[in-house]
Design a protein around this motif. Structure first.
Motif, PDB file in Angstrom:
ATOM      1  N   THR A   2      25.813  53.190  53.366  1.00 34.54           N
ATOM      2  CA  THR A   2      24.857  53.812  54.739  1.00 34.54           C
ATOM      3  C   THR A   2      25.133  53.259  55.749  1.00 34.54           C
ATOM      4  O   THR A   2      25.867  52.159  55.841  1.00 34.54           O
ATOM      5  CB  THR A   2      23.348  53.464  54.205  1.00 34.54           C
ATOM      6  OG1 THR A   2      22.937  52.035  54.532  1.00 34.54           O
ATOM      7  CG2 THR A   2      22.732  53.924  53.014  1.00 34.54           C
ATOM      8  N   GLN A   3      24.738  53.873  57.005  1.00 36.86           N
ATOM      9  CA  GLN A   3      24.883  53.458  58.243  1.00 36.86           C
ATOM     10  C   GLN A   3      24.472  51.911  58.372  1.00 36.86           C
ATOM     11  O   GLN A   3      25.214  51.110  59.058  1.00 36.86           O
ATOM     12  CB  GLN A   3      24.458  54.214  59.268  1.00 36.86           C
ATOM     13  CG  GLN A   3      24.977  54.180  60.775  1.00 36.86           C
ATOM     14  CD  GLN A   3      26.577  54.487  60.774  1.00 36.86           C
ATOM     15  OE1 GLN A   3      26.923  55.312  59.789  1.00 36.86           O
ATOM     16  NE2 GLN A   3      27.296  54.105  61.592  1.00 36.86           N
ATOM     17  N   ARG A   4      23.421  51.600  57.977  1.00 34.12           N
ATOM     18  CA  ARG A   4      22.598  50.393  58.106  1.00 34.12           C
ATOM     19  C   ARG A   4      23.621  49.415  57.346  1.00 34.12           C
ATOM     20  O   ARG A   4      23.927  48.321  57.586  1.00 34.12           O
ATOM     21  CB  ARG A   4      21.452  50.577  57.447  1.00 34.12           C
ATOM     22  CG  ARG A   4      20.539  49.135  57.495  1.00 34.12           C
ATOM     23  CD  ARG A   4      19.277  48.990  57.008  1.00 34.12           C
ATOM     24  NE  ARG A   4      18.593  47.820  56.680  1.00 34.12           N
ATOM     25  CZ  ARG A   4      18.099  47.042  57.957  1.00 34.12           C
ATOM     26  NH1 ARG A   4      18.338  47.747  58.993  1.00 34.12           N
ATOM     27  NH2 ARG A   4      17.476  46.010  57.832  1.00 34.12           N
ATOM     28  N   GLU A   5      23.973  49.798  56.094  1.00 28.68           N
ATOM     29  CA  GLU A   5      24.844  48.730  55.490  1.00 28.68           C
ATOM     30  C   GLU A   5      26.242  48.434  55.950  1.00 28.68           C
ATOM     31  O   GLU A   5      26.896  47.330  55.856  1.00 28.68           O
ATOM     32  CB  GLU A   5      25.380  49.258  53.963  1.00 28.68           C
ATOM     33  CG  GLU A   5      24.102  49.265  53.141  1.00 28.68           C
ATOM     34  CD  GLU A   5      24.172  50.104  51.599  1.00 28.68           C
ATOM     35  OE1 GLU A   5      23.511  49.807  50.628  1.00 28.68           O
ATOM     36  OE2 GLU A   5      25.109  51.047  51.902  1.00 28.68           O
ATOM     37  N   MET A   8      25.398  45.793  59.045  1.00 28.85           N
ATOM     38  CA  MET A   8      24.537  44.708  58.776  1.00 28.85           C
ATOM     39  C   MET A   8      25.718  43.508  59.133  1.00 28.85           C
ATOM     40  O   MET A   8      25.377  42.611  59.903  1.00 28.85           O
ATOM     41  CB  MET A   8      24.226  44.668  57.482  1.00 28.85           C
ATOM     42  CG  MET A   8      23.555  43.085  56.898  1.00 28.85           C
ATOM     43  SD  MET A   8      22.265  42.837  57.948  1.00 28.85           S
ATOM     44  CE  MET A   8      21.076  43.595  57.318  1.00 28.85           C
ATOM     45  N   GLN A 122      17.230  42.686  63.077  1.00 30.28           N
ATOM     46  CA  GLN A 122      16.913  44.290  63.135  1.00 30.28           C
ATOM     47  C   GLN A 122      17.167  44.839  64.318  1.00 30.28           C
ATOM     48  O   GLN A 122      17.470  46.036  64.406  1.00 30.28           O
ATOM     49  CB  GLN A 122      15.411  44.415  62.585  1.00 30.28           C
ATOM     50  CG  GLN A 122      15.172  45.914  62.596  1.00 30.28           C
ATOM     51  CD  GLN A 122      16.064  46.518  61.654  1.00 30.28           C
ATOM     52  OE1 GLN A 122      16.111  46.034  60.336  1.00 30.28           O
ATOM     53  NE2 GLN A 122      16.495  47.910  61.867  1.00 30.28           N
ATOM     54  N   ILE A 125      20.983  45.624  64.650  1.00 24.00           N
ATOM     55  CA  ILE A 125      21.307  46.470  63.722  1.00 24.00           C
ATOM     56  C   ILE A 125      21.070  47.829  64.208  1.00 24.00           C
ATOM     57  O   ILE A 125      21.851  48.805  64.566  1.00 24.00           O
ATOM     58  CB  ILE A 125      20.525  46.406  62.354  1.00 24.00           C
ATOM     59  CG1 ILE A 125      21.037  45.221  61.650  1.00 24.00           C
ATOM     60  CG2 ILE A 125      20.737  47.725  61.657  1.00 24.00           C
ATOM     61  CD1 ILE A 125      20.285  44.991  60.426  1.00 24.00           C
ATOM     62  N   ASN A 126      19.935  48.006  65.092  1.00 24.33           N
ATOM     63  CA  ASN A 126      19.546  49.145  65.812  1.00 24.33           C
ATOM     64  C   ASN A 126      20.391  49.435  66.834  1.00 24.33           C
ATOM     65  O   ASN A 126      20.660  50.695  67.007  1.00 24.33           O
ATOM     66  CB  ASN A 126      17.849  49.212  66.339  1.00 24.33           C
ATOM     67  CG  ASN A 126      17.040  49.265  65.061  1.00 24.33           C
ATOM     68  OD1 ASN A 126      17.478  49.670  64.057  1.00 24.33           O
ATOM     69  ND2 ASN A 126      15.829  48.859  65.426  1.00 24.33           N
ATOM     70  N   MET A 129      23.499  50.871  65.162  1.00 24.84           N
ATOM     71  CA  MET A 129      23.439  52.196  64.711  1.00 24.84           C
ATOM     72  C   MET A 129      23.194  53.230  65.763  1.00 24.84           C
ATOM     73  O   MET A 129      23.593  54.112  65.342  1.00 24.84           O
ATOM     74  CB  MET A 129      22.252  52.130  63.717  1.00 24.84           C
ATOM     75  CG  MET A 129      22.675  51.312  62.345  1.00 24.84           C
ATOM     76  SD  MET A 129      21.357  51.140  61.346  1.00 24.84           S
ATOM     77  CE  MET A 129      20.966  53.014  60.892  1.00 24.84           C
ATOM     78  N   ASP A 168      25.451  60.336  58.738  1.00 27.18           N
ATOM     79  CA  ASP A 168      25.865  59.306  58.165  1.00 27.18           C
ATOM     80  C   ASP A 168      27.027  59.591  56.984  1.00 27.18           C
ATOM     81  O   ASP A 168      27.833  58.717  56.887  1.00 27.18           O
ATOM     82  CB  ASP A 168      24.861  58.524  57.509  1.00 27.18           C
ATOM     83  CG  ASP A 168      23.935  57.685  58.199  1.00 27.18           C
ATOM     84  OD1 ASP A 168      24.135  57.849  59.447  1.00 27.18           O
ATOM     85  OD2 ASP A 168      22.800  57.167  57.840  1.00 27.18           O
TER      86      ASP A 168
END
Length: 177
Positions: A2-5, A8, A122, A125-126, A129, A168
């Motif tokens: 994912t985009q988050r992964e 990170m 967080q 990360i934002n 992203m 994504d």
């Protein structure tokens, strides 16, 4: 992933660096030459991951850039930065980065300042992203101000940006150059 992964590990680099950075400048006069040089070199050293994390964000593209790419069978929304030289070879017969610019709509310097001011991983990360990356033409890039792009510079200069339709999963697409 994912985009988050994806973001990170980049966020972890910044989060681990913030406390030592803040400690190094805390209580020191900000106009001191040593502090100024430290801040400058720290920023230069850590901007590299920020620039490269941008290559992992689904890129938007200007209508003009899309039109050029479409004439040559290139899906610009699927084009990845490292494949740009091959795509440009299809267009003009020579590998290069002379037609398209892989642009951060929010300047890297501004993103970096936002990261330095972050209070949580967080938040970092934002920031990562929500980088806005866009393929534009060299001609369009020349229309934009050289520094501090904050507002509607694209729209004000007649550049229409089309969002990436793949979200994504844009890197997962089965495409080829």
């Amino acid at each position: 992933m994912t985009q988050r992964e994806i973001m990170m590990p980049f966020a972890e680099i910044y989060w681990a660096s913030l406390e030592p950075y803040r400690r190094a400048i805390e209580g020191r006069p900000q106009n001191n030459i040593t502090v100024t040089r430290f801040k400058s070199e720290f920023k230069k050293g850590l901007k590299w991951p920020l620039k490269h994390s941008g290559t992992l964000v689904p890129p938007a593209a200007s209508e003009s850039a899309i039109a050029i790419a479409n004439l040559h069978g290139i899906d610009l929304h699927a084009l990845q930065w490292q494949d740009q030289p091959n795509a440009e070879e299809m267009i003009n017969g020579a590998k290069g980065r002379n037609i398209f610019i892989h642009e951060h709509q929010i300047p890297v310097n501004r993103l970096f300042t936002m990261i330095l001011e972050a209070v949580s991983i967080q938040e970092i990360i934002n920031i990562l992203m929500n980088q806005r990356i866009v393929w534009i033409t060299r001609e369009e890039n020349a229309l934009l101000p050289q520094y501090i792009r904050i507002g509607n510079e694209y729209q004000e200069n007649g550049i229409t940006v089309v969002a990436n339709p793949y979200g994504d999963n844009w890197m997962e697409r089965n495409w080829r150059i």
